[in-house]
Design an enzyme around this catalytic site. Structure first.
Site, PDB file in Angstrom:
ATOM      1  N   ARG A  92      -2.320  -0.892   5.339  1.00 55.80           N
ATOM      2  CA  ARG A  92      -3.430  -1.522   4.633  1.00 55.80           C
ATOM      3  C   ARG A  92      -3.016  -2.872   4.053  1.00 55.80           C
ATOM      4  O   ARG A  92      -3.814  -3.819   4.031  1.00 55.80           O
ATOM      5  CB  ARG A  92      -3.930  -0.591   3.523  1.00 55.80           C
ATOM      6  CG  ARG A  92      -4.698   0.626   4.017  1.00 55.80           C
ATOM      7  CD  ARG A  92      -4.984   1.628   2.899  1.00 55.80           C
ATOM      8  NE  ARG A  92      -3.780   2.338   2.470  1.00 55.80           N
ATOM      9  CZ  ARG A  92      -3.751   3.250   1.508  1.00 55.80           C
ATOM     10  NH1 ARG A  92      -4.859   3.543   0.830  1.00 55.80           N
ATOM     11  NH2 ARG A  92      -2.628   3.871   1.193  1.00 55.80           N
ATOM     12  N   CYS A 116       0.867  -1.188   0.000  1.00 48.75           N
ATOM     13  CA  CYS A 116       0.000   0.000   0.000  1.00 48.75           C
ATOM     14  C   CYS A 116       0.898   1.231   0.000  1.00 48.75           C
ATOM     15  O   CYS A 116       1.794   1.345  -0.832  1.00 48.75           O
ATOM     16  CB  CYS A 116      -0.971  -0.027   1.177  1.00 48.75           C
ATOM     17  SG  CYS A 116      -0.187  -0.123   2.801  1.00 48.75           S
TER      18      CYS A 116
END
Length: 277
Positions: free
Chosen positions: A241, A236
C-alpha cells in the site's frame, strides 16, 4: 488525466480495450484475495496471473532478489520493451507494481485508472481463462535504491521537521487494534511509528475506483502538512500500500522526494531496539 504531474503513466479502460491484442502490451492480474472471491474467474482477456505470494518472501517481506523478478517477468512473456499493465481486486495494486518494476529499471508500466472495479462496472469483456506466453529472457537492472528507504533512516527521521513518516494503513492498524489484518497474537507488536501521520491509502480513490483529481489529492496531503518541499516516507504493513502511495505522491502529484519504506510495519515491529506507539 492531464492535470496530474505525469499523466502519461495512466491509461483508461478504453485504451486497454483497444490494446488487448497488442503483442507489445502485457496485462498482469495480481491476486491478493482468496480464490473463493466472486470475481476469481472473471479475468481481463489476455491477462497473466501473479499471486501476491510470487512477490513476497515467507517472512512477508517483498522479494527484492534480481533473479526472482527476472524469473517472474520471463515466465510472463515480458521483455524489457513490453508495456506492462498491472491490475487486481485491490485498487492500489497497480501503483504498487509500478513502484516494484521501476525499482528494477523497467521503463514502460501503465496504471489502469479505475482498475478492475471500473472495468467490471462498464461491462467490459472478461474470461474464465488466464493466458500464458512463450518465456523470454528478461534482464533486470540492479535495484534503484533511491526509490526506497531503510529503517535506520526512518528511525533518524522521527520528529524531523523536514521529513514526513506517512502511515497509509487502516485506522485499526494505526491505533494498534490490528497487526496486519487481525488483532495481534503472541509476540506480535501493534501500533505505529512515532511521529507518523495517518492517511489511509483508500482516501485517494473516488467511489468508482478512479483516482481523485490533482486538486483533491493535493488538498488531502497538504491539509496534513505533507507538502512537496518535505521528504516523505510512506509505510504500511509489508510495503504494498505504501508503494502505491509512493506512486500517487510522485507520479500524480509530482512530489520530488518520496521513498517507500518497504520494510514497513512487518519489519519495524519485529526490531527489538525500535520504539513504537
Amino acid at each position: 488525466m492531464t492535470n496530474y504531474a505525469y499523466p502519461e503513466v495512466l491509461i483508461d479502460t478504453q485504451w486497454l480495450a483497444e490494446h488487448l491484442n497488442d503483442s507489445k502490451v502485457r496485462v498482469v492480474e495480481v491476486e491478493t484475495s482468496p480464490q473463493s472471491d466472486k470475481n476469481a474467474h472473471a479475468h481481463i482477456p489476455g491477462a497473466v496471473l501473479w499471486n501476491i505470494n510470487d512477490l513476497l518472501l515467507p517472512n512477508l517481506q517483498i522479494n527484492l532478489e534480481v533473479n526472482a523478478i527476472e524469473k517472474l517477468l520471463s515466465q510472463s512473456g515480458i521483455t524489457n520493451e513490453t508495456t506492462v499493465v498491472p491490475y487486481g481486486s485491490d485498487p492500489g495494486i497497480g501503483g504498487f507494481i509500478f513502484w516494484l518494476l521501476k525499482l528494477f529499471g523497467h521503463q514502460d508500466i501503465r496504471v489502469l485508472n479505475g482498475g478492475y472495479k471500473k472495468w467490471m462496472s462498464e461491462g467490459r469483456p472478461v474470461t474464465a481463462e488466464l493466458s500464458s506466453f512463450a518465456p523470454t529472457e528478461y534482464k533486470a537492472k540492479p535495484i534503484d535504491q533511491s526509490l526506497r528507504v531503510l529503517y535506520e533512516e526512518v528511525q533518524l527521521s522521527i520528529g524531523c521537521p523536514d521529513t514526513v513518516i506517512l502511515d497509509v494503513r487502516t485506522i485499526q492498524e494505526y491505533e494498534g487494534e490490528h497487526f496486519l489484518m487481525k488483532p495481534p497474537e503472541g509476540s506480535e507488536r501493534a501500533g505505529h511509528i512515532p511521529s507518523s501521520i495517518h492517511i489511509e491509502h483508500i482516501l485517494t480513490f473516488n467511489e468508482d475506483g478512479t483516482f481523485k483529481s490533482f486538486d483533491e489529492l493535493q488538498m488531502l496531503y497538504s491539509s496534513h502538512g505533507i507538502t512537496s518541499d518535505r521528504e516523505v516516507f510512506p509505510y504500511c504493513a509489508v510495503g504494498g500500500r505504501s508503494g502505491y502511495i509512493w506512486f500517487v505522491l510522485k507520479y500524480l502529484l509530482g512530489y520530488p522526494k518520496v521513498r517507500n519504506y518497504d520494510g514497513s510495519w512487518n519489519e519495524w515491529s519485529r526490531l527489538s531496539n525500535i520504539k513504537s506507539v
